[in-house]
Enzyme design. Structure first.
Site, PDB file in Angstrom:
ATOM      1  N   ASP A  81       0.845  -1.192   0.000  1.00 21.04           N
ATOM      2  CA  ASP A  81       0.000   0.000   0.000  1.00 21.04           C
ATOM      3  C   ASP A  81       0.891   1.257   0.000  1.00 21.04           C
ATOM      4  OD1 ASP A  81      -2.421   1.281   0.035  1.00 21.04           O
ATOM      5  OD2 ASP A  81      -2.839   0.942   2.150  1.00 21.04           O
ATOM      6  N   HIS A  82       0.333   2.417  -0.380  1.00 20.41           N
ATOM      7  CA  HIS A  82       1.044   3.714  -0.402  1.00 20.41           C
ATOM      8  C   HIS A  82       2.532   3.645  -0.109  1.00 20.41           C
ATOM      9  CE1 HIS A  82      -2.409   6.434  -0.526  1.00 20.41           C
ATOM     10  NE2 HIS A  82      -3.034   5.503   0.170  1.00 20.41           N
ATOM     11  N   HIS A 178      -9.151   9.110   3.932  1.00 17.61           N
ATOM     12  CA  HIS A 178      -8.494   8.084   4.758  1.00 17.61           C
ATOM     13  C   HIS A 178      -9.034   8.242   6.180  1.00 17.61           C
ATOM     14  CE1 HIS A 178      -4.911   7.931   1.817  1.00 17.61           C
ATOM     15  NE2 HIS A 178      -5.536   6.773   1.764  1.00 17.61           N
ATOM     16  N   GLY A 179      -9.413   7.142   6.822  1.00 14.18           N
ATOM     17  CA  GLY A 179      -9.986   7.226   8.164  1.00 14.18           C
ATOM     18  C   GLY A 179     -11.500   7.280   8.085  1.00 14.18           C
ATOM     19  N   GLY A 207     -10.016   4.878   1.214  1.00 12.86           N
ATOM     20  CA  GLY A 207     -10.916   5.405   2.237  1.00 12.86           C
ATOM     21  C   GLY A 207     -12.280   4.750   2.194  1.00 12.86           C
ATOM     22  N   SER A 209     -13.495   2.752   4.487  1.00 10.73           N
ATOM     23  CA  SER A 209     -14.093   2.665   5.837  1.00 10.73           C
ATOM     24  C   SER A 209     -15.169   3.718   6.033  1.00 10.73           C
ATOM     25  CB  SER A 209     -13.019   2.876   6.918  1.00 10.73           C
ATOM     26  OG  SER A 209     -12.053   1.866   6.870  1.00 10.73           O
ATOM     27  N   ASN A 228     -10.123   0.203  -0.880  1.00 12.81           N
ATOM     28  CA  ASN A 228      -9.242  -0.031   0.266  1.00 12.81           C
ATOM     29  C   ASN A 228      -9.973   0.171   1.587  1.00 12.81           C
ATOM     30  OD1 ASN A 228      -7.450  -0.021  -1.857  1.00 12.81           O
ATOM     31  ND2 ASN A 228      -5.974   1.319  -0.859  1.00 12.81           N
ATOM     32  N   VAL A 229      -9.750  -0.750   2.496  1.00  9.99           N
ATOM     33  CA  VAL A 229     -10.311  -0.634   3.847  1.00  9.99           C
ATOM     34  C   VAL A 229      -9.170  -0.861   4.834  1.00  9.99           C
ATOM     35  CG1 VAL A 229     -11.972  -1.577   5.504  1.00  9.99           C
ATOM     36  CG2 VAL A 229     -12.555  -1.528   3.056  1.00  9.99           C
ATOM     37  N   THR A 231      -8.864   1.584   8.272  1.00 13.27           N
ATOM     38  CA  THR A 231      -9.209   2.078   9.607  1.00 13.27           C
ATOM     39  C   THR A 231     -10.234   1.194  10.324  1.00 13.27           C
ATOM     40  OG1 THR A 231      -8.862   4.260   8.682  1.00 13.27           O
ATOM     41  CG2 THR A 231      -9.899   4.164  10.843  1.00 13.27           C
TER      42      THR A 231
HETATM   43 ZN   LIG Z   1      -4.925   5.057   0.776  1.00 12.89          ZN
END
Ligand SMILES: [Zn+2]
Length: 279
Positions: A81-82, A178-179, A207, A209, A228-229, A231
């Site tokens: 990831d990142h 994100h979060g 992001g 979540s 993407n999940v 948090t």
């Molecule tokens: Zn990300």
């Protein structure tokens, strides 16, 4: 079985579902993600970020995912990831990751494109897929990822970027964060539609979540093939562990470890049926 990410995502975009990319931090989270996917017959991406290199090194996570994926019947991709570091990306490819995300989103457009193309050339020689990001994704609550000012992806630049760099997947910034969200999410489906019209490569939503189901599914109908999940996996599992430990009983650490796997599976399954309702 371990697979290259590109084929998984092309099938998802063509057939209008998304493959979940779930962040892991230890053996319990790896098992939770892979076993949940296997129980649903849903291909799964195990994502590992640079932030968690203190928890496991690249060879350790690769060996764990390889061993776990051997005993299931679904395709499993191992994704970095990142990552901003060229060196870490090369080490991940050598360690057996099947895809990497190069994050040059903070760089000027031309430089992001040039560096991404260099990474793609190296990764493709090793049959590893590459995701990159254009625009910048904003930050919400409880995020464990760095974030700056949110910049929406420019659809015309997206087309040039993907074509020049020969990307396998493009992360777009359209209003998810994100979060967890602080208020109501303001996701711009109009921009996504323009990007999807200009780019046939699978698109990635960061992001996941806390993003409402109707927004998620509208995004999937419009080209998003990977979500993407991170948090919520951590939040939900820590809350469950707190509740368990709050009970006035004593537990062996091995029992807590098993309950951690179950909590991760709950989150993965919740999102899997959202991302591919036929699960
Ligand atoms: Zn990300």
């Amino acid at each position: 079985m371990m697979v290259n990410l590109a084929a998984l995502l092309q099938d998802a975009r063509k057939n209008k579902y998304a493959v979940g990319s779930f962040n892991v931090y230890n053996f319990e989270t790896v098992r939770g993600v892979v076993e949940a996917g296997n129980e649903l017959g849903y291909p799964t991406i195990v994502a590992f970020g640079e932030n968690y290199l203190m928890n496991m090194d690249l060879n350790e996570i690769s060996a764990l995912v390889r061993a776990t994926s051997k005993r299931v019947n679904i395709p499993v991709a191992l994704h970095l990831d990142h990552c901003k570091s060229f060196d870490t990306i090369v080490r991940a490819i050598k360690a057996g990751f099947t895809s990497v995300m190069y994050d040059g989103s903070a760089l000027p457009f031309e430089e992001n494109m040039r560096r991404t193309a260099e990474i793609v050339a190296i990764a493709h020689a090793a049959d590893v897929a590459v995701e990159a990001e254009l625009g910048a994704i904003g930050g919400g609550e409880f995020s464990n990822e760095e974030s700056g000012e949110e910049i929406y992806t420019n659809p015309a630049q997206a087309a040039e970027f993907v074509e020049t760099a020969k990307l396998d997947a493009l992360a777009v910034s359209i209003g998810t964060v994100h979060g967890m969200y602080k208020g109501t999410p303001k996701v711009d489906i109009g921009i996504l539609k323009k990007i999807a019209a200009a780019v046939s490569t699978p698109l990635v939503l960061h992001g996941g979540s806390g993003t409402p189901v109707d927004i998620v599914q509208e995004c999937i109908r419009n080209g998003i093939a990977k979500i993407n999940v991170n948090t919520e996996i951590s939040l939900h599992t820590v809350n469950q562990l707190k509740a368990t430990l709050g009970e006035n009983r004593s537990y062996h650490l091995s029992q807590l470890s098993l309950s951690e796997i179950d909590s991760v599976k709950e989150v993965v399954k919740k999102y899997a049926v959202m991302f591919r309702p036929s699960c």
